[in-house]
Each structure stands twice: as structure tokens, then as C-alpha cells.
Design a protein around this motif. Structure first.
Motif, mmCIF file in Angstrom:
data_model
loop_
_atom_site.group_PDB
_atom_site.id
_atom_site.type_symbol
_atom_site.label_atom_id
_atom_site.label_comp_id
_atom_site.label_asym_id
_atom_site.label_seq_id
_atom_site.Cartn_x
_atom_site.Cartn_y
_atom_site.Cartn_z
ATOM 1 N N ARG A 48 49.688 40.757 42.464
ATOM 2 C CA ARG A 48 48.456 40.945 43.232
ATOM 3 C C ARG A 48 47.283 40.287 42.493
ATOM 4 O O ARG A 48 46.396 39.699 43.106
ATOM 5 C CB ARG A 48 48.196 42.428 43.450
ATOM 6 C CG ARG A 48 46.956 42.702 44.271
ATOM 7 C CD ARG A 48 46.881 44.167 44.654
ATOM 8 N NE ARG A 48 45.675 44.480 45.377
ATOM 9 C CZ ARG A 48 45.476 44.264 46.669
ATOM 10 N NH1 ARG A 48 46.442 43.734 47.400
ATOM 11 N NH2 ARG A 48 44.344 44.579 47.242
ATOM 12 N N LYS A 49 47.305 40.389 41.176
ATOM 13 C CA LYS A 49 46.262 39.769 40.362
ATOM 14 C C LYS A 49 46.238 38.255 40.590
ATOM 15 O O LYS A 49 45.169 37.656 40.755
ATOM 16 C CB LYS A 49 46.543 40.094 38.895
ATOM 17 C CG LYS A 49 45.513 39.660 37.924
ATOM 18 C CD LYS A 49 45.947 40.133 36.521
ATOM 19 C CE LYS A 49 44.941 39.838 35.489
ATOM 20 N NZ LYS A 49 45.358 40.320 34.160
ATOM 21 N N ALA A 54 43.723 33.511 43.044
ATOM 22 C CA ALA A 54 43.816 32.324 43.897
ATOM 23 C C ALA A 54 42.827 32.407 45.049
ATOM 24 O O ALA A 54 42.161 31.421 45.401
ATOM 25 C CB ALA A 54 45.239 32.162 44.422
ATOM 26 N N LEU A 55 42.700 33.581 45.640
ATOM 27 C CA LEU A 55 41.754 33.793 46.737
ATOM 28 C C LEU A 55 40.326 33.561 46.244
ATOM 29 O O LEU A 55 39.540 32.860 46.897
ATOM 30 C CB LEU A 55 41.921 35.226 47.266
ATOM 31 C CG LEU A 55 41.158 35.646 48.497
ATOM 32 C CD1 LEU A 55 41.797 36.874 49.096
ATOM 33 C CD2 LEU A 55 39.711 35.894 48.250
ATOM 34 N N ALA A 56 39.975 34.131 45.094
ATOM 35 C CA ALA A 56 38.610 33.995 44.568
ATOM 36 C C ALA A 56 38.296 32.542 44.223
ATOM 37 O O ALA A 56 37.198 32.053 44.519
ATOM 38 C CB ALA A 56 38.429 34.896 43.352
ATOM 39 N N VAL A 57 39.245 31.836 43.615
ATOM 40 C CA VAL A 57 39.032 30.421 43.287
ATOM 41 C C VAL A 57 38.788 29.625 44.568
ATOM 42 O O VAL A 57 37.877 28.790 44.639
ATOM 43 C CB VAL A 57 40.229 29.861 42.487
ATOM 44 C CG1 VAL A 57 40.201 28.340 42.441
ATOM 45 C CG2 VAL A 57 40.246 30.448 41.085
ATOM 46 N N GLU A 114 35.945 44.340 43.953
ATOM 47 C CA GLU A 114 37.226 44.368 43.242
ATOM 48 C C GLU A 114 37.077 43.889 41.799
ATOM 49 O O GLU A 114 37.819 44.329 40.918
ATOM 50 C CB GLU A 114 38.259 43.524 43.994
ATOM 51 C CG GLU A 114 39.670 43.758 43.580
ATOM 52 C CD GLU A 114 40.212 45.140 43.924
ATOM 53 O OE1 GLU A 114 41.237 45.509 43.331
ATOM 54 O OE2 GLU A 114 39.634 45.856 44.772
ATOM 55 N N SER A 115 36.099 43.025 41.539
ATOM 56 C CA SER A 115 35.911 42.509 40.177
ATOM 57 C C SER A 115 35.491 43.609 39.202
ATOM 58 O O SER A 115 35.636 43.444 37.988
ATOM 59 C CB SER A 115 34.904 41.361 40.165
ATOM 60 O OG SER A 115 33.581 41.833 40.305
ATOM 61 N N VAL A 116 35.020 44.719 39.715
ATOM 62 C CA VAL A 116 34.708 45.863 38.855
ATOM 63 C C VAL A 116 35.997 46.367 38.199
ATOM 64 O O VAL A 116 35.997 46.781 37.040
ATOM 65 C CB VAL A 116 34.034 46.993 39.667
ATOM 66 C CG1 VAL A 116 33.900 48.268 38.851
ATOM 67 C CG2 VAL A 116 32.683 46.528 40.189
ATOM 68 N N GLU A 120 38.632 39.847 35.231
ATOM 69 C CA GLU A 120 38.917 38.407 35.214
ATOM 70 C C GLU A 120 38.353 37.715 36.460
ATOM 71 O O GLU A 120 38.093 36.508 36.438
ATOM 72 C CB GLU A 120 40.429 38.141 35.097
ATOM 73 C CG GLU A 120 41.245 38.589 36.277
ATOM 74 C CD GLU A 120 41.607 40.080 36.306
ATOM 75 O OE1 GLU A 120 42.268 40.490 37.271
ATOM 76 O OE2 GLU A 120 41.226 40.818 35.391
ATOM 77 N N LEU A 121 38.127 38.471 37.531
ATOM 78 C CA LEU A 121 37.526 37.898 38.740
ATOM 79 C C LEU A 121 36.039 37.612 38.558
ATOM 80 O O LEU A 121 35.479 36.761 39.238
ATOM 81 C CB LEU A 121 37.719 38.829 39.936
ATOM 82 C CG LEU A 121 39.137 39.015 40.448
ATOM 83 C CD1 LEU A 121 39.159 40.028 41.581
ATOM 84 C CD2 LEU A 121 39.735 37.693 40.888
#
Length: 191
Positions: A48-49, A54-57, A114-116, A120-121
Motif C-alpha cells: 500500500r505504501k 506512486a499515486l503521490a508522485v 495520509e502523509s501524517v 515519506e509522502l
């Protein structure tokens, strides 16, 4: 030219997240959204990570493209008056509240929350230099603002807050947005 498989999966993940929220984002849901056999997402993005990264990039890549195009299509002269700056920011903000821009905005905010839990996000999602940000900074500097870098960050954060409020608040529309942004621009220009 065809897009590579990871881009297809990241775009499908973005759609799943925008349409169903973070709970809906599963490998199986991404496979279905991409029209690919079950297990494809897991083969490329095992965890999931990895899927979230990949989604964030991809989201940042799309945002940077949009910001570059916005700066090119509506160039702001450094000598632009405050109303011109407010109107340019309002047009860009309104685009983030409708159509594909709205979907990406929903995904962006979900990733930010979600980055909370996945620090790494944060690095992936951190604001980046771009032509649009440079144009805002140049206008503020041309108007004699003492700290154009700091004021640019604050102004854009406030505009983003208005977008968030419009997207999630009870009156989920862009009505009056330009007037509110005009007030923010005037505040940013105060000595």
C-alpha cells in the motif's frame, strides 16, 4: 505512444481515491479502474505504501504540469495590479473545484492527510518551485513587499485554504472566491 504501466496504475489509483476516498484505495480497486487483470497492481506496486507513493508522485507531476501551463497561458507581469493577480489566482482556484481539477484536489487533500501517518509522502507532496509561484513572487516583489518569498508562501496557503473550504464546506462552489482572494492579495501587499 502508450503510457507505461506504472503511470496507468497511478492514474487509476488517483481516480479510485478521488471517487471513493482513502478506504476505497485497494490494489484490487486500482486493477478494476485500470481495466487490468486482478493482481496487476500488486505485481508493480507490492505494498500500500508503494501504491500511495506512486499515486503521490503522479499527482505532483500532474500538478506541476498544470501550474506550468497556467503560468504560460496567463502570464502575469511583475507590474500586474492586485486585481490582475487576484483574478489569475481565482481562475486557477476555480479550475481546482470543477471537473478533473476537483478530482485531483480531492486526491491531493486525501494524500496530505495520509502523509501524517506516512511521513515519506510529505517530501513527495511538499510545495515545489514552479513558474506560477515565481510569477506571484515577482508581483509581490515588484509592489515592494519586504519578504516576497514568505508572503508568497502565506498567500498561496491562504488561497489553498479557501479552495479546501469550498470543496468540503456546506456551500461547495466557487461563488465569491475572487472577492475573497482579492482581499488576501491586498493583505499580502500591505507593508
Amino acid at each position: 505512444m502508450t503510457r507505461d504501466r506504472r503511470t496507468v496504475l497511478a492514474d487509476a489509483a488517483l481516480s479510485v481515491l478521488a471517487d471513493g476516498g482513502m478506504r476505497a484505495l485497494t490494489h484490487r480497486a486500482v486493477d478494476a479502474a485500470a481495466g487490468l487483470p486482478t493482481g496487476t497492481t500488486s505485481a508493480y506496486l507490492r505494498t500500500r505504501k508503494a501504491l500511495l507513493s506512486a499515486l503521490a508522485v503522479r499527482l505532483v507531476e500532474l500538478d506541476q504540469t498544470e501550474l506550468r501551463e497556467a503560468a504560460e497561458s496567463t502570464p502575469l507581469r511583475p507590474q500586474a495590479d492586485p486585481d490582475e493577480l487576484a483574478e489569475a489566482l481565482a481562475r486557477f482556484s476555480e479550475a481546482r473545484l470543477t471537473g478533473e481539477g476537483r478530482r485531483r484536489t480531492l486526491a491531493r487533500y486525501a494524500c496530505a492527510v495520509e502523509s501524517v501517518y506516512h511521513p515519506e509522502l510529505r517530501e513527495v507532496l511538499a510545495p515545489r518551485e514552479n513558474a506560477a509561484r515565481d510569477a506571484v513572487r515577482a508581483v509581490l516583489a515588484a509592489h515592494g513587499v519586504a519578504d516576497p518569498d514568505g508572503r508568497t508562501v502565506t498567500l498561496l496557503a491562504c488561497v489553498d485554504g479557501l479552495v479546501f473550504e469550498r470543496l468540503t464546506g456546506p456551500a461547495a462552489d466557487a461563488g465569491g472566491l475572487c472577492d475573497e482572494i482579492r482581499a488576501l492579495v491586498r493583505a499580502a501587499l500591505r507593508p
